[in-house]
Design an enzyme around this catalytic site. Structure first.
Site, PDB file in Angstrom:
ATOM      1  N   ASP A  67      -4.761  -0.409  11.023  1.00  0.00           N
ATOM      2  CA  ASP A  67      -5.456  -0.713   9.557  1.00  0.00           C
ATOM      3  C   ASP A  67      -6.381  -1.934   9.419  1.00  0.00           C
ATOM      4  O   ASP A  67      -6.439  -2.689  10.423  1.00  0.00           O
ATOM      5  CB  ASP A  67      -4.218  -0.870   8.668  1.00  0.00           C
ATOM      6  N   ASN A 136       9.822  -4.174   3.655  1.00  0.00           N
ATOM      7  CA  ASN A 136      10.019  -3.229   2.599  1.00  0.00           C
ATOM      8  C   ASN A 136      10.181  -1.949   3.677  1.00  0.00           C
ATOM      9  O   ASN A 136       9.987  -0.855   2.837  1.00  0.00           O
ATOM     10  CB  ASN A 136       9.002  -3.234   1.728  1.00  0.00           C
ATOM     11  N   HIS A 138       7.473  -0.683   5.425  1.00  0.00           N
ATOM     12  CA  HIS A 138       6.253   0.187   5.673  1.00  0.00           C
ATOM     13  C   HIS A 138       5.986  -0.011   6.969  1.00  0.00           C
ATOM     14  O   HIS A 138       6.454  -0.847   7.893  1.00  0.00           O
ATOM     15  CB  HIS A 138       5.062  -0.582   4.781  1.00  0.00           C
ATOM     16  N   GLU A 143       2.937   2.091   2.221  1.00  0.00           N
ATOM     17  CA  GLU A 143       4.083   1.637   1.431  1.00  0.00           C
ATOM     18  C   GLU A 143       4.912   2.686   0.850  1.00  0.00           C
ATOM     19  O   GLU A 143       4.823   3.640   0.564  1.00  0.00           O
ATOM     20  CB  GLU A 143       3.269   0.749   0.411  1.00  0.00           C
TER      21      GLU A 143
END
Ligand code: F6R
Length: 244
Positions: A67, A136, A138, A143
Site C-alpha cells: 500500500d 482493528n 485490517h 479496513e
C-alpha cells in the site's frame, strides 16, 4: 494457520527472516510481497544483515508492496516508498526497477489498481507475502467494513487506523485519509503468507483471529484463515490473550 510464538520482538523478526531466507535461497527469482509499519522493521534489519554478512542475494528477486498513502510522493519521508528505501531497498542488491510500491499520486486509482494486480500476475505472482495486522484487524489498508475489496484500488482509512498511524506524522490531522491498497483477493493469491504481530496492542485482535473460527469482513484478517499456507509469527505479548 501455523503459529510460531517467540519470546521477543527480535526473535519474531529472526523467525520471519529465516522463512524469507529459506524461500529466497530455494528460488532466487522469488517475488516478495512486502509490508510497512513498525512491525516488519526488525525483519528487514535482519534481511539486510544476512545480505551483508551471508551474501543473501536479492539481485533476481522482485517486490510488490501492499500500500501507499494517497497524496504522498515517493520522496515524502512519510511515504511507504521512502520507508522501503530506508529500511530495505537501499541496503540490499535488489534492482530498483524490480521494486514496486503503489503510486500515491496516481490520478486514476481504479485503472492503476488493475494494472498493479496485472503486473503482479505477469511477474509470476507473489511467492511469499509479509503482512502486519492493524489493531482493528485490517490487512494492508483493507479496513473493517460490510464488504472488502477484492482487487487493488483506492480505500478510505478508518478513524482507528488514522489514530494508530498518527505517531508517524506531526498529528492525526496530517495523516492522509486515503490509500492505494492491495485488495484481500490480491493478497490471498500469494503462495505463502507470513503474518507478523508484536506487542500488547495486537493481543486482542490476535485472540479474535485465532478463536473466532469464522471469517468476517469486520475483521479482515480472518480471511487469512481461508488460505492454505499462512504462518503467524508473533511475540508472547501479542499472543497473550489467545488462551484467556
Ligand atoms: C502496512 C500495512 C498495514 C500494517 C498495519 C500494522 O503496509 O499494510 O496493514 O501492517 O497497520 O502496522 P504496525 O506494524 O505499524 O503496527
Amino acid at each position: 494457520m501455523k503459529i510460531i510464538v517467540t519470546k521477543s520482538y527480535d526473535e519474531m523478526s529472526k523467525a520471519a527472516a529465516d522463512v524469507f531466507e529459506k524461500e529466497i535461497r530455494n528460488n532466487p527469482e522469488l517475488v516478495l510481497g512486502l509490508a510497512t509499519g513498525s512491525t516488519p522493521v526488525g525483519t528487514y534489519r535482519e534481511l539486510v544483515r544476512r545480505h551483508l554478512e551471508n551474501g543473501l542475494d536479492f539481485s533476481r528477486t522482485k517486490s510488490f508492496n501492499l500500500d501507499e498513502y494517497v497524496g504522498l510522493s515517493g520522496d515524502n519521508p512519510n511515504s511507504y516508498r521512502h520507508f522501503m528505501d530506508e529500511h530495505l531497498f537501499n541496503h540490499i542488491n535488489i534492482e530498483r526497477e524490480n521494486t514496486h510500491v503503489p503510486d500515491g499520486l496516481t490520478e486514476n486509482p481504479k485503472e492503476y489498481g488493475k494494472k498493479y494486480d496485472q503486473m503482479i500476475l505477469e511477474s509470476g505472482g507473489i511467492g511469499i507475502q509479509l503482512l502486519g495486522i492493524g489493531s482493528n484487524g485490517h490487512i494492508a489498508f483493507n479496513e473493517p467494513d460490510e464488504e472488502l475489496p477484492v482487487g487493488t484500488g483506492l480505500v478510505e482509512l478508518s478513524e482507528q487506523t488514522i489514530a494508530d498511524n498518527a505517531r508517524f506524522f506531526q498529528s492525526a490531522e496530517h495523516v492522509p485519509t486515503q490509500a492505494i491498497s492491495m485488495g484481500m483477493g490480491s493478497i490471498l493469491k500469494a503462495g505463502k503468507i507470513i503474518l507478523l504481530a508484536s506487542g500488547e496492542g495486537k493481543a486482542e485482535v490476535i485472540s479474535e483471529l485465532l478463536n473466532r473460527g469464522k471469517v468476517t469482513s469486520r475483521i479482515p484478517a480472518t480471511f487469512l484463515l481461508l488460505h492454505p499456507d499462512v504462518t503467524l509469527v508473533c511475540d508472547e505479548e501479542a499472543y497473550s490473550e489467545v488462551n484467556r
